[in-house]
Design a protein around this motif. Structure first.
Motif, PDB file in Angstrom:
ATOM      1  N   LYS A 167       0.817  -0.393  -0.177  1.00 55.11           N
ATOM      2  CA  LYS A 167      -0.149   0.179  -0.171  1.00 55.11           C
ATOM      3  C   LYS A 167       1.497   1.087  -0.220  1.00 55.11           C
ATOM      4  CE  LYS A 167      -3.750   3.018   1.680  1.00 55.11           C
ATOM      5  NZ  LYS A 167      -3.838   3.559   2.365  1.00 55.11           N
ATOM      6  N   LEU A 168       0.268   2.321  -1.032  1.00 59.00           N
ATOM      7  CA  LEU A 168       1.337   3.548  -0.908  1.00 59.00           C
ATOM      8  C   LEU A 168       0.482   4.346  -0.623  1.00 59.00           C
ATOM      9  CD1 LEU A 168       2.314   3.152  -4.689  1.00 59.00           C
ATOM     10  CD2 LEU A 168       3.488   2.934  -2.946  1.00 59.00           C
ATOM     11  N   GLY A 169       0.976   4.704   0.685  1.00 53.21           N
ATOM     12  CA  GLY A 169      -0.461   5.790   1.339  1.00 53.21           C
ATOM     13  C   GLY A 169      -0.315   7.421   1.129  1.00 53.21           C
ATOM     14  N   GLY A 170      -1.565   7.441   1.203  1.00 53.99           N
ATOM     15  CA  GLY A 170      -1.278   9.363   0.576  1.00 53.99           C
ATOM     16  C   GLY A 170      -0.117  10.100   1.075  1.00 53.99           C
ATOM     17  N   SER A 171       0.408   9.594   1.999  1.00 53.15           N
ATOM     18  CA  SER A 171       1.107  10.742   2.730  1.00 53.15           C
ATOM     19  C   SER A 171       1.890  10.808   2.297  1.00 53.15           C
ATOM     20  CB  SER A 171       0.963  10.415   4.451  1.00 53.15           C
ATOM     21  OG  SER A 171       1.786   9.349   4.950  1.00 53.15           O
ATOM     22  N   VAL A 172       2.410   9.529   1.275  1.00 49.51           N
ATOM     23  CA  VAL A 172       3.805   9.170   0.857  1.00 49.51           C
ATOM     24  C   VAL A 172       4.100  10.255  -0.312  1.00 49.51           C
ATOM     25  CG1 VAL A 172       4.141   6.930   0.464  1.00 49.51           C
ATOM     26  CG2 VAL A 172       6.215   8.033   0.715  1.00 49.51           C
ATOM     27  N   CYS A 220     -14.235   3.999  -0.471  1.00 49.46           N
ATOM     28  CA  CYS A 220     -13.828   2.623   0.395  1.00 49.46           C
ATOM     29  C   CYS A 220     -12.498   2.869   0.257  1.00 49.46           C
ATOM     30  CB  CYS A 220     -14.147   2.014  -0.706  1.00 49.46           C
ATOM     31  SG  CYS A 220     -13.008   0.906  -0.880  1.00 49.46           S
ATOM     32  N   SER A 221     -11.572   2.868   1.606  1.00 47.02           N
ATOM     33  CA  SER A 221     -10.674   3.492   1.765  1.00 47.02           C
ATOM     34  C   SER A 221      -9.533   1.520   1.012  1.00 47.02           C
ATOM     35  CB  SER A 221     -10.428   3.239   3.265  1.00 47.02           C
ATOM     36  OG  SER A 221     -10.014   2.170   3.463  1.00 47.02           O
ATOM     37  N   GLY A 222      -8.095   2.680   0.761  1.00 45.89           N
ATOM     38  CA  GLY A 222      -7.152   1.741   0.062  1.00 45.89           C
ATOM     39  C   GLY A 222      -7.075   0.628   1.061  1.00 45.89           C
ATOM     40  N   ASP A 223      -7.449   0.520   2.150  1.00 42.69           N
ATOM     41  CA  ASP A 223      -7.259  -0.307   3.456  1.00 42.69           C
ATOM     42  C   ASP A 223      -8.629  -1.433   4.214  1.00 42.69           C
ATOM     43  OD1 ASP A 223      -5.227   1.071   5.057  1.00 42.69           O
ATOM     44  OD2 ASP A 223      -5.779   2.197   6.283  1.00 42.69           O
ATOM     45  N   GLN A 224      -9.258  -1.148   2.990  1.00 42.57           N
ATOM     46  CA  GLN A 224     -10.308  -2.243   2.928  1.00 42.57           C
ATOM     47  C   GLN A 224     -10.244  -3.004   1.846  1.00 42.57           C
ATOM     48  OE1 GLN A 224     -13.318   0.946   3.075  1.00 42.57           O
ATOM     49  NE2 GLN A 224     -14.854  -0.595   3.794  1.00 42.57           N
ATOM     50  N   LEU A 225      -9.722  -2.414   1.110  1.00 41.87           N
ATOM     51  CA  LEU A 225      -8.776  -3.067  -0.044  1.00 41.87           C
ATOM     52  C   LEU A 225      -7.943  -3.570  -0.145  1.00 41.87           C
ATOM     53  CD1 LEU A 225      -9.324  -0.418  -2.838  1.00 41.87           C
ATOM     54  CD2 LEU A 225     -10.860  -2.011  -3.003  1.00 41.87           C
ATOM     55  N   MET A 226      -6.816  -3.392   0.912  1.00 41.62           N
ATOM     56  CA  MET A 226      -5.651  -4.035   0.929  1.00 41.62           C
ATOM     57  C   MET A 226      -6.686  -5.203   2.055  1.00 41.62           C
ATOM     58  SD  MET A 226      -3.382  -3.020   0.374  1.00 41.62           S
ATOM     59  CE  MET A 226      -1.599  -3.008   1.873  1.00 41.62           C
ATOM     60  N   MET A 227      -7.539  -5.444   2.772  1.00 43.51           N
ATOM     61  CA  MET A 227      -8.676  -6.549   3.771  1.00 43.51           C
ATOM     62  C   MET A 227      -8.828  -7.490   2.538  1.00 43.51           C
ATOM     63  SD  MET A 227      -8.574  -7.912   6.377  1.00 43.51           S
ATOM     64  CE  MET A 227      -8.531  -6.951   8.431  1.00 43.51           C
ATOM     65  N   SER A 228      -9.210  -7.298   1.767  1.00 41.10           N
ATOM     66  CA  SER A 228      -9.821  -8.228   1.038  1.00 41.10           C
ATOM     67  C   SER A 228      -9.130  -8.405   0.607  1.00 41.10           C
ATOM     68  CB  SER A 228     -10.894  -7.309   0.089  1.00 41.10           C
ATOM     69  OG  SER A 228     -12.186  -6.467   0.575  1.00 41.10           O
ATOM     70  N   LEU A 229      -7.892  -8.070  -0.532  1.00 44.06           N
ATOM     71  CA  LEU A 229      -6.667  -8.553  -1.354  1.00 44.06           C
ATOM     72  C   LEU A 229      -6.393  -9.829  -0.362  1.00 44.06           C
ATOM     73  CD1 LEU A 229      -6.337  -5.431  -3.223  1.00 44.06           C
ATOM     74  CD2 LEU A 229      -7.366  -7.546  -3.906  1.00 44.06           C
ATOM     75  N   ALA A 230      -5.558  -9.388   0.783  1.00 43.88           N
ATOM     76  CA  ALA A 230      -5.263 -10.419   1.568  1.00 43.88           C
ATOM     77  C   ALA A 230      -5.889 -11.045   2.241  1.00 43.88           C
ATOM     78  CB  ALA A 230      -4.596  -9.509   3.615  1.00 43.88           C
ATOM     79  N   GLU A 231      -7.264 -11.312   2.273  1.00 49.66           N
ATOM     80  CA  GLU A 231      -8.171 -12.619   2.092  1.00 49.66           C
ATOM     81  C   GLU A 231      -7.937 -13.468   1.299  1.00 49.66           C
ATOM     82  OE1 GLU A 231     -11.513 -10.866   5.674  1.00 49.66           O
ATOM     83  OE2 GLU A 231     -11.928 -10.480   3.978  1.00 49.66           O
ATOM     84  N   LYS A 232      -7.804 -12.483  -0.120  1.00 39.87           N
ATOM     85  CA  LYS A 232      -8.435 -13.703  -1.464  1.00 39.87           C
ATOM     86  C   LYS A 232      -6.671 -14.127  -1.186  1.00 39.87           C
ATOM     87  CE  LYS A 232      -9.041 -15.204  -5.889  1.00 39.87           C
ATOM     88  NZ  LYS A 232      -9.578 -16.462  -6.078  1.00 39.87           N
ATOM     89  N   PHE A 233      -5.791 -13.337  -1.237  1.00 37.78           N
ATOM     90  CA  PHE A 233      -4.296 -13.758  -1.956  1.00 37.78           C
ATOM     91  C   PHE A 233      -3.438 -14.570  -0.864  1.00 37.78           C
ATOM     92  CE2 PHE A 233      -6.162 -11.527  -5.458  1.00 37.78           C
ATOM     93  CZ  PHE A 233      -6.044 -11.843  -6.163  1.00 37.78           C
ATOM     94  N   SER A 234      -4.087 -14.094   0.134  1.00 42.50           N
ATOM     95  CA  SER A 234      -2.479 -14.877   1.100  1.00 42.50           C
ATOM     96  C   SER A 234      -1.586 -14.144   0.617  1.00 42.50           C
ATOM     97  CB  SER A 234      -2.631 -16.217   1.795  1.00 42.50           C
ATOM     98  OG  SER A 234      -4.167 -16.627   2.376  1.00 42.50           O
TER      99      SER A 234
END
Ligand code: IP8
Length: 259
Positions: free
Chosen positions: A5-10, A147-161
């Motif tokens: 995740k490339l955070g918005g602050s960077v 929809c935050s990037g963090d919510q997307l990160m969670m769904s992708l982590a759940e699917k792809f481990s």
């Protein structure tokens, strides 16, 4: 597979509306490209999303017609940011495919209810690099939601481990206080639920997608889905590359909890 995740602050200047940090982003995409691992990337919205989303109260749901034009503006702005990042990725040799959540996700009461993860898999199988981002998305109860990037990160982590999850921010990791305000703030090397509970609560600079605490809670939940979850400084050259290649790096290691 490594999920980044490339955070918005960077990637943006969060204090100046629609200000993209091309230099930092180009360097980060080159650091990602230097690894041979398969990768998926999510980016935050920074000043291309949060300022206008807050002004139009998009995080609270849609109850006025005027919010619809605000939503359209935010969607256009985050797509411009996404295109800038896509170009940096291609210049670094990464065959990016942009997957905007408004076109492949649905929400319910502010929660990500469905993300077409199979589509991500299909592009990954073609050796492309899926790129998605914090967006405004259709919500069955609220009309629209953020929809935050963090919510997307969670769904992708759940699917792809993923083998590794890397959160790239503008400071060295998670601190005991705000490192930009407090000289005594100390980097926390291992972050778990007990550490999160002990952190002092401040409500400064709360994004439309939540405070730093809710973001850390997301990371703790995600850490249970991967072997390694790190928060590290993208403004410091070489750290992302080191983390991608499994070398030791200044960072906070997030230790998993239950989901
Ligand atoms: O920067 C926010 O995503 P985040 C998305 O990942 C918008 O929290 C549109 C503000």
């Amino acid at each position: 597979m490594i999920l980044v995740k490339l955070g918005g602050s960077v990637i943006t200047d969060k204090g100046r509306y629609r200000t993209f940090d091309r230099e930092t982003t180009s360097r980060l995409t080159s650091e990602i490209a230097s690894s041979d691992e398969k990768v998926m990337i999510v980016h935050g919205a920074g000043s291309f999303g949060h300022m206008l989303a807050k002004e139009h109260r998009l995080h609270l749901g849609i109850d006025e017609l005027s919010q619809i034009m605000g939503a359209a503006k935010v969607m256009a702005d985050v797509r411009e940011l996404n295109l800038e990042i896509s170009r940096c990725m291609m210049d670094s040799g990464l065959p990016v495919v942009s997957l905007p959540p408004a076109s492949c996700a649905r929400m319910n009461q502010g929660k990500l209810e469905m993300l077409d993860v199979d589509l991500f898999q299909r592009y990954l199988d073609l050796n492309m690099v899926p790129l998605t981002f914090g967006d405004v998305v259709w919500d069955r109860k609220r009309g629209l939601s953020i929809c935050s990037g963090d919510q997307l990160m969670m769904s992708l982590a759940e699917k792809f481990s993923p083998d590794k999850v890397l959160f790239i921010t503008d400071v060295d990791g998670v601190f005991t206080g705000d490192p930009n305000m407090d000289d005594c703030a100390r980097l926390i090397e291992n972050v778990d639920k007990a550490v999160l509970d002990a952190l002092p609560r401040t409500e400064r600079n709360v994004d439309v997608t939540g405070s730093i605490y809710s973001k850390i809670q997301f990371m703790i939940d995600m850490a249970g889905r991967t072997k390694e979850c790190l928060v590290l400084n993208g403004k410091a050259p070489g750290r992302l590359e080191a983390a991608m290649k499994g070398r030791s790096v200044i960072a906070s290691r997030v230790v998993g909890g239950s989901i």
